[in-house]
Design an enzyme around this catalytic site. Structure first.
Site, PDB file in Angstrom:
ATOM      1  NE  ARG A 130       0.955  -7.474   5.609  1.00 41.44           N
ATOM      2  CZ  ARG A 130       1.336  -7.602   6.876  1.00 41.44           C
ATOM      3  NH1 ARG A 130       0.554  -8.221   7.738  1.00 41.44           N
ATOM      4  NH2 ARG A 130       2.497  -7.139   7.268  1.00 41.44           N
ATOM      5  CG  HIS A 137       3.537 -10.978   3.363  1.00 44.53           C
ATOM      6  ND1 HIS A 137       3.359 -10.959   4.710  1.00 44.53           N
ATOM      7  CD2 HIS A 137       3.660  -9.695   2.978  1.00 44.53           C
ATOM      8  CE1 HIS A 137       3.368  -9.694   5.133  1.00 44.53           C
ATOM      9  NE2 HIS A 137       3.542  -8.913   4.098  1.00 44.53           N
ATOM     10  CG  ASP A 138       3.340 -17.524  -1.671  1.00 44.98           C
ATOM     11  OD1 ASP A 138       4.255 -18.156  -1.077  1.00 44.98           O
ATOM     12  OD2 ASP A 138       2.757 -17.976  -2.670  1.00 44.98           O
ATOM     13  CB  VAL A 152       9.297 -15.137   1.241  1.00 43.87           C
ATOM     14  CG1 VAL A 152      10.244 -16.065   1.969  1.00 43.87           C
ATOM     15  CG2 VAL A 152       9.162 -13.813   2.005  1.00 43.87           C
ATOM     16  N   GLY A 181       9.576 -16.641  -4.145  1.00 44.01           N
ATOM     17  CA  GLY A 181       8.662 -16.669  -5.283  1.00 44.01           C
ATOM     18  C   GLY A 181       7.259 -17.120  -4.903  1.00 44.01           C
ATOM     19  CB  SER A 185       6.933 -21.075   0.575  1.00 39.56           C
ATOM     20  OG  SER A 185       7.051 -19.686   0.302  1.00 39.56           O
ATOM     21  CG  ASN A 190       3.996 -14.289   6.682  1.00 37.19           C
ATOM     22  OD1 ASN A 190       3.557 -13.356   6.018  1.00 37.19           O
ATOM     23  ND2 ASN A 190       5.118 -14.905   6.397  1.00 37.19           N
ATOM     24  CG  HIS A 241      -0.363  -0.411   2.912  1.00 34.28           C
ATOM     25  ND1 HIS A 241       0.842  -0.015   3.430  1.00 34.28           N
ATOM     26  CD2 HIS A 241      -0.292  -1.765   2.834  1.00 34.28           C
ATOM     27  CE1 HIS A 241       1.607  -1.075   3.643  1.00 34.28           C
ATOM     28  NE2 HIS A 241       0.948  -2.150   3.280  1.00 34.28           N
ATOM     29  CG  ASP A 265     -10.642   4.198  -2.380  1.00 33.78           C
ATOM     30  OD1 ASP A 265      -9.619   4.167  -1.656  1.00 33.78           O
ATOM     31  OD2 ASP A 265     -11.737   4.624  -1.976  1.00 33.78           O
TER      32      ASP A 265
HETATM   33  C1  HEM Z   1       5.978  -1.096   0.286  1.00 33.25           C
HETATM   34  C2  HEM Z   1       6.366  -1.890   1.259  1.00 33.25           C
HETATM   35  C3  HEM Z   1       5.410  -2.453   2.270  1.00 33.25           C
HETATM   36  C4  HEM Z   1       5.565  -2.412   3.619  1.00 33.25           C
HETATM   37  C5  HEM Z   1       6.740  -1.815   4.380  1.00 33.25           C
HETATM   38  C6  HEM Z   1       4.386  -3.033   4.193  1.00 33.25           C
HETATM   39  C7  HEM Z   1       4.176  -3.188   5.560  1.00 33.25           C
HETATM   40  C8  HEM Z   1       2.971  -3.525   6.111  1.00 33.25           C
HETATM   41  C9  HEM Z   1       2.685  -3.510   7.524  1.00 33.25           C
HETATM   42  C10 HEM Z   1       3.685  -3.177   8.620  1.00 33.25           C
HETATM   43  C11 HEM Z   1       1.382  -3.838   7.692  1.00 33.25           C
HETATM   44  C12 HEM Z   1       0.627  -3.941   9.009  1.00 33.25           C
HETATM   45  C13 HEM Z   1       1.027  -5.191   9.742  1.00 33.25           C
HETATM   46  C14 HEM Z   1       0.503  -5.172  11.157  1.00 33.25           C
HETATM   47  O1  HEM Z   1       1.034  -4.423  11.965  1.00 33.25           O
HETATM   48  O2  HEM Z   1      -0.461  -5.893  11.450  1.00 33.25           O
HETATM   49  C15 HEM Z   1       0.838  -4.087   6.377  1.00 33.25           C
HETATM   50  C16 HEM Z   1      -0.469  -4.466   6.122  1.00 33.25           C
HETATM   51  C17 HEM Z   1      -0.949  -4.743   4.865  1.00 33.25           C
HETATM   52  N1  HEM Z   1      -0.221  -4.794   3.692  1.00 33.25           N
HETATM   53 FE1  HEM Z   1       1.642  -4.070   3.445  1.00 33.25          FE
HETATM   54  N2  HEM Z   1       3.561  -3.432   3.193  1.00 33.25           N
HETATM   55  C18 HEM Z   1       4.143  -3.107   2.003  1.00 33.25           C
HETATM   56  C19 HEM Z   1       3.642  -3.384   0.749  1.00 33.25           C
HETATM   57  C20 HEM Z   1       2.474  -4.078   0.517  1.00 33.25           C
HETATM   58  C21 HEM Z   1       2.064  -4.596  -0.760  1.00 33.25           C
HETATM   59  C22 HEM Z   1       2.894  -4.531  -2.038  1.00 33.25           C
HETATM   60  C23 HEM Z   1       0.847  -5.189  -0.574  1.00 33.25           C
HETATM   61  C24 HEM Z   1      -0.027  -5.922  -1.570  1.00 33.25           C
HETATM   62  C25 HEM Z   1      -0.005  -5.713  -2.860  1.00 33.25           C
HETATM   63  C26 HEM Z   1       0.491  -4.981   0.806  1.00 33.25           C
HETATM   64  C27 HEM Z   1      -0.721  -5.353   1.371  1.00 33.25           C
HETATM   65  C28 HEM Z   1      -1.059  -5.130   2.688  1.00 33.25           C
HETATM   66  C29 HEM Z   1      -2.415  -5.281   3.197  1.00 33.25           C
HETATM   67  C30 HEM Z   1      -3.666  -5.604   2.378  1.00 33.25           C
HETATM   68  C31 HEM Z   1      -2.337  -5.051   4.581  1.00 33.25           C
HETATM   69  C32 HEM Z   1      -3.494  -5.134   5.578  1.00 33.25           C
HETATM   70  C33 HEM Z   1      -3.589  -6.561   6.082  1.00 33.25           C
HETATM   71  C34 HEM Z   1      -4.818  -6.825   6.938  1.00 33.25           C
HETATM   72  O3  HEM Z   1      -5.622  -5.939   7.185  1.00 33.25           O
HETATM   73  O4  HEM Z   1      -4.956  -7.982   7.358  1.00 33.25           O
HETATM   74  N3  HEM Z   1       1.497  -4.339   1.443  1.00 33.25           N
HETATM   75  N4  HEM Z   1       1.827  -3.902   5.433  1.00 33.25           N
END
Ligand code: HEM
Ligand code: NAG
Ligand code: NAG
Length: 303
Positions: free
Chosen positions: A62, A66-67, A70, A72, A76, A94, A167, A231
């Site tokens: 994640r 995020h890096d 924002v 590039g 940051s 973050n 996700h 997966d």
């Molecule tokens: C498509 C748009 C996306 C949205 C709206 C989004 C939003 C979110 C949100 C709201 C969470 C949970 C945050 C929380 O409540 O603690 C989350 C977790 C996560 N996101 Fe996304 N995300 C998106 C795309 C991505 C992408 C592109 C990646 C990586 C390639 C990613 C990787 C992750 C991971 C691995 C988690 C779990 C983090 C953890 O368990 O610590 N997400 N995301």
């Protein structure tokens, strides 16, 4: 299974590291000549930390997203705030899961690899909290909004759906989706696009009044099927109406993206290959090269 997963993660991180050097105007193969142990060092430390706590893998993946979204891919996201100017870290997106360990030596070590490598991706000098919300998509976005958001970063609709497969790992706080359980809209308190049994289950875990920063804001796995494995089960869950976030479920429910979801269900290895490539794509967003940015001596502060 865990070992397989770790190997997979390491592969992806290694590929995204390669992205840092293979993007336009960055030199390929520089690690081999100047720092032959760089990749091995990263791999070892990632393996060590991930085997102790698989949640770290989710956080790392994640953080890469995020890096790069924002300003590039310039690390940051690791910068501390300076007086009067809160940094990206101060945004809740973050904070809870990512920066907790990023502050640790582990992530510094992973990010720090750049600093030992004279060529390659350079580090940014600016990190602003407000730019997080301007660039990262919120969980309430629909497919069209997600498409636009990713297009701004040069990523296609297919890549957006592919990357959402991240996700398949990790967790979300209830506050990111509890509107779907209790306050959806005036006619439907509960989001009708969510499987009712899944909603009942989530309600037993998530209190009614979860809001950002609430003292009790539990977490739930983003992929209830296989929460610790990267997966395509995530996509199968979407087809069963068990996507956790609006931004997840919309991928199956929207005509523009449903086909990609179905393809990813039918062809897991194609999805995996696309995911690795798309991570490379993420890793080359607005890369700083030449005299841009700097080579940070300490991960957390500009030189
Ligand atoms: C498509 C748009 C996306 C949205 C709206 C989004 C939003 C979110 C949100 C709201 C969470 C949970 C945050 C929380 O409540 O603690 C989350 C977790 C996560 N996101 Fe996304 N995300 C998106 C795309 C991505 C992408 C592109 C990646 C990586 C390639 C990613 C990787 C992750 C991971 C691995 C988690 C779990 C983090 C953890 O368990 O610590 N997400 N995301
Ligand atoms: C997505 O959201 C935008 C902004 O709220 C809205 O204009 C659009 O109609 C929505 N698209 C769909 C397919 O629901
Ligand atoms: C609430 O959401 C449902 C399902 O998306 C929709 O059919 C209904 O029209 C919405 N009601 C209002 C008042 O927006």
């Amino acid at each position: 299974m865990k070992t397989k997963f770790i190997t997979y993660l390491v592969l992806i991180l290694a590929i995204s590291m390669t992205a840092m050097v293979s993007a336009e105007s960055l030199r390929v193969g520089f690690y081999q000549s100047t720092c032959p142990l760089a990749e091995l060092t990263v791999r070892r430390s990632v393996n060590r930390f991930v085997s102790r706590n698989p949640g770290i893998a989710a956080g790392l993946i994640r953080m890469h997203f995020h890096d790069c979204f924002v300003r590039g891919c310039d690390a940051s996201v690791l910068l501390d705030s300076i007086p009067g100017s809160p940094s990206e870290k101060e945004h809740f997106a973050n904070k809870p899961d990512i920066i907790a360990f990023a502050a640790r030596d582990s992530a510094c070590q992973v990010g720090g690899i750049n600093y030992d490598v004279p060529a390659g991706r350079r580090d940014g000098r600016v990190s602003l909290k407000d730019e997080v919300i301007q660039n990262l998509p919120p969980p309430s976005f629909n497919a069209t909004q997600l498409e636009d958001n990713f297009a701004k970063k040069g990523l296609s609709l297919d890549e957006m759906v592919t990357l959402s497969g991240a996700h398949s790992l990790g967790i979300s706080h209830c506050s990111s989706f509890s509107n779907r359980l209790y306050t959806f809209n005036s006619t439907h308190p509960q989001d009708p696009s969510m499987d009712t049994r899944y909603a009942v289950f989530l309600k037993t875990r998530c209190p009614r009044l979860s809001s950002k920063g609430a003292s009790r804001d539990p977490t739930m796995p983003l992929d209830i099927g296989t929460p610790n494995t990267l997966d395509n089960t995530y996509y199968k869950e979407l087809s069963n109406h068990r996507g956790l976030l609006t931004s997840d479920q919309t991928l199956f429910d929207s005509p523009s993206t449903a086909g990609f979801v179905k393809d990813n269900i039918l062809h897991p290895s194609t999805w995996a290959a696309k995911f690795a490539l798309a991570m490379v794509g993420v890793g080359s967003i607005d890369v700083k090269t030449g005299t841009e940015g700097e080579i940070r001596k300490n991960c957390k502060v500009v030189n």
